[in-house]
Write an enzyme that holds these catalytic residues in place. Sequence first.
Site, PDB file in Angstrom:
ATOM      1  N   LYS A 122      -6.862   1.334  -6.656  1.00  0.00           N
ATOM      2  CA  LYS A 122      -5.853   2.165  -6.089  1.00  0.00           C
ATOM      3  C   LYS A 122      -6.530   3.499  -6.091  1.00  0.00           C
ATOM      4  O   LYS A 122      -6.988   3.946  -6.948  1.00  0.00           O
ATOM      5  CB  LYS A 122      -4.637   2.324  -7.073  1.00  0.00           C
ATOM      6  N   GLY A 123      -6.259   3.821  -4.853  1.00  0.00           N
ATOM      7  CA  GLY A 123      -6.739   5.174  -4.480  1.00  0.00           C
ATOM      8  C   GLY A 123      -8.249   5.110  -3.897  1.00  0.00           C
ATOM      9  O   GLY A 123      -9.238   6.022  -4.530  1.00  0.00           O
ATOM     10  N   ARG A 124      -8.348   4.013  -3.243  1.00  0.00           N
ATOM     11  CA  ARG A 124      -9.926   3.968  -2.588  1.00  0.00           C
ATOM     12  C   ARG A 124     -10.182   5.074  -1.632  1.00  0.00           C
ATOM     13  O   ARG A 124      -9.156   5.492  -1.004  1.00  0.00           O
ATOM     14  CB  ARG A 124      -9.957   2.375  -1.870  1.00  0.00           C
ATOM     15  N   LYS A 142       0.933  -1.273  -0.205  1.00  0.00           N
ATOM     16  CA  LYS A 142      -0.007  -0.069   0.006  1.00  0.00           C
ATOM     17  C   LYS A 142       0.827   1.093  -0.022  1.00  0.00           C
ATOM     18  O   LYS A 142       0.325   2.537   0.289  1.00  0.00           O
ATOM     19  CB  LYS A 142      -1.000   0.050   1.253  1.00  0.00           C
ATOM     20  N   GLY A 143       2.021   1.192  -0.311  1.00  0.00           N
ATOM     21  CA  GLY A 143       3.085   2.305  -0.389  1.00  0.00           C
ATOM     22  C   GLY A 143       2.872   3.057  -1.524  1.00  0.00           C
ATOM     23  O   GLY A 143       3.062   4.419  -1.830  1.00  0.00           O
ATOM     24  N   ARG A 181       5.432   5.054   2.822  1.00  0.00           N
ATOM     25  CA  ARG A 181       4.207   5.946   3.146  1.00  0.00           C
ATOM     26  C   ARG A 181       4.113   6.255   4.508  1.00  0.00           C
ATOM     27  O   ARG A 181       4.345   5.279   5.242  1.00  0.00           O
ATOM     28  CB  ARG A 181       3.020   5.340   2.637  1.00  0.00           C
ATOM     29  N   SER A 196      -4.873   2.239   4.902  1.00  0.00           N
ATOM     30  CA  SER A 196      -5.014   1.897   3.267  1.00  0.00           C
ATOM     31  C   SER A 196      -5.159   0.413   3.297  1.00  0.00           C
ATOM     32  O   SER A 196      -5.911  -0.230   2.662  1.00  0.00           O
ATOM     33  CB  SER A 196      -3.802   2.299   2.732  1.00  0.00           C
TER      34      SER A 196
HETATM   35  N1  LIG Z   1      -0.705   7.490  -9.260  1.00  0.00           N
HETATM   36  C1  LIG Z   1      -1.480   6.842  -8.574  1.00  0.00           C
HETATM   37  N2  LIG Z   1      -2.583   6.457  -8.687  1.00  0.00           N
HETATM   38  C2  LIG Z   1      -3.614   5.622  -7.886  1.00  0.00           C
HETATM   39  N3  LIG Z   1      -2.979   5.294  -6.559  1.00  0.00           N
HETATM   40  C3  LIG Z   1      -1.693   6.049  -6.575  1.00  0.00           C
HETATM   41  C4  LIG Z   1      -1.104   6.510  -7.250  1.00  0.00           C
HETATM   42  N4  LIG Z   1       0.383   7.107  -6.638  1.00  0.00           N
HETATM   43  C5  LIG Z   1       0.341   6.393  -5.341  1.00  0.00           C
HETATM   44  N5  LIG Z   1      -0.906   5.421  -5.323  1.00  0.00           N
HETATM   45  C6  LIG Z   1      -0.968   5.058  -4.022  1.00  0.00           C
HETATM   46  O1  LIG Z   1      -0.900   3.664  -4.284  1.00  0.00           O
HETATM   47  C7  LIG Z   1      -1.560   3.046  -3.159  1.00  0.00           C
HETATM   48  C8  LIG Z   1      -1.517   1.286  -3.199  1.00  0.00           C
HETATM   49  O2  LIG Z   1      -0.197   1.232  -2.895  1.00  0.00           O
HETATM   50  P1  LIG Z   1       0.254   0.035  -3.881  1.00  0.00           P
HETATM   51  O3  LIG Z   1       0.229  -0.165  -5.301  1.00  0.00           O
HETATM   52  O4  LIG Z   1       1.804  -0.367  -3.259  1.00  0.00           O
HETATM   53  O5  LIG Z   1      -0.668  -1.299  -3.171  1.00  0.00           O
HETATM   54  S1  LIG Z   1      -0.587  -2.755  -3.246  1.00  0.00           S
HETATM   55  O6  LIG Z   1       0.433  -3.134  -1.959  1.00  0.00           O
HETATM   56  O7  LIG Z   1       0.057  -3.424  -4.487  1.00  0.00           O
HETATM   57  O8  LIG Z   1      -1.801  -3.609  -3.027  1.00  0.00           O
HETATM   58  C9  LIG Z   1      -3.087   3.501  -3.005  1.00  0.00           C
HETATM   59  O9  LIG Z   1      -3.478   3.654  -1.827  1.00  0.00           O
HETATM   60  P2  LIG Z   1      -5.015   3.941  -1.419  1.00  0.00           P
HETATM   61  O10 LIG Z   1      -5.121   5.541  -1.691  1.00  0.00           O
HETATM   62  O11 LIG Z   1      -5.131   3.628  -0.110  1.00  0.00           O
HETATM   63  O12 LIG Z   1      -5.987   3.036  -2.353  1.00  0.00           O
HETATM   64  C10 LIG Z   1      -2.716   5.013  -3.563  1.00  0.00           C
HETATM   65  O13 LIG Z   1      -2.769   6.059  -2.529  1.00  0.00           O
END
Ligand SMILES: Nc1ncnc2c1ncn2[C@@H]1O[C@H](COP(=O)(O)OS(=O)(=O)O)[C@@H](OP(=O)(O)O)[C@H]1O
Length: 397
Positions: free
Chosen positions: A361-363, A155-156, A236, A244
Amino acid sequence: MPWSRPRAAHGAAPEWRQILPRCPRPAPTAAAAAPAGEGGSSRCSSPCSASGSICSCTLAPAPAPPRRAAAAGLRVSRRTRPASPGHSSGRDAPRLPFRTQPATPLASGKEMAEGAASPEEQSPEVPDSPSPISSFFSGSGSKQLPQAIIIGVKKGGTRALLEFLRVHPDVRAVGAEPHFFDRSYDKGLAWYRDLMPRTLDGQITMEKTPSYFVTREAPARISAMSKDTKLIVVVRDPVTRAISDYTQTLSKRPDIPTFESLTFKNRTTGLIDTSWSAIQIGIYAKHLEHWLRHFPIRQMLFVSGERLISDPAGELGRVQDFLGLKRIITDKHFYFNKTKGFPCLKKAEGSSRPHCLGKTKGRTHPEIDREVVRAAEFYRPFNLKFYQMTGHDFGWD
Ligand SMILES: Nc1ncnc2c1ncn2[C@@H]1O[C@H](COP(=O)(O)OS(=O)(=O)O)[C@@H](OP(=O)(O)O)[C@H]1O
């Protein structure tokens, strides 16, 4: 140009009786990690200390000696693959002559312990399908073991980083998470190598599996593959990361208890439950100690998950330098998508169309009283120690 990202929030998680699985308590760790590498400058403003046992739930960790650290990376020639004495191509790598025990997740929830696929692994958003460019190259080149791995953190922002990096013509990456060093190590390096895309001379092979960062066996295993492997960790604010993580679990199982009730062992005494993976993963300094027993810190790059959102081109500049790549990915590659609330690519790899990450991503996070964690200042000493170890103040406190 840095962006600030507006964020909506909706109602608190429902209180249910079902118990959220907790990770097994790891055995107490031995002595502190080997000293970090030399060089680089520290932006830590004050001396700090943090150690303590992950399982002890102590809020006042014991002092640790200061470390000097550098986040600078080794440069790799763009045109010639790095000469890596310890690096096996895997082409001739035999299957390991032993069957391995399943890796010990330093911090995992039941999902990970049971080996269930994360939503990301099942998600069609993972761009594994070959692009026209990929198809062009698919018949040529050869499969190599990765020279660089995004090892965490869950979730980083690991998916965003990999997707952005794939825009670079000298980066080839496997789309899905291989989970080789934690779940499939017994399949052998040849199996792992076969998962990789073909590369031409000078291209870097990469993968990302965020659970490696908290897997006990991963540092030694990756070092055994190649001690020259470059490691990238997207970190993060551990409180946001925990929320997250919880949000992801909640999306699969809406009946889990509230974040607040899972965070505390005892709400009255303020005792944090560090056996809960969502909390434990964020003790970055503790996990990093394990990596520093096998890798010099100059071989690790720490990417700010926050800056990856506010200034993606800036973070990508650091990553390209670390990988020894020409700075090809710049501001011009990104735009801020107001609907998504995140930076997106103007053109995805091998495509002429804009590309944002998928809906996992970006919930929207549930409304959570951040003070439940902040008040206990649980992460503060660990964060300070992490800043000291990495030479970067990530500004979470
Ligand atoms: N450009 C862009 N678009 C969408 N999301 C973005 C982006 N950059 C960083 N993030 C953040 O990435 C978080 C998910 O992290 P991961 O991809 O490491 O998650 S996972 O561990 O693979 O499931 C996800 O966390 P949440 O917001 O909690 O869903 C996002 O905050």
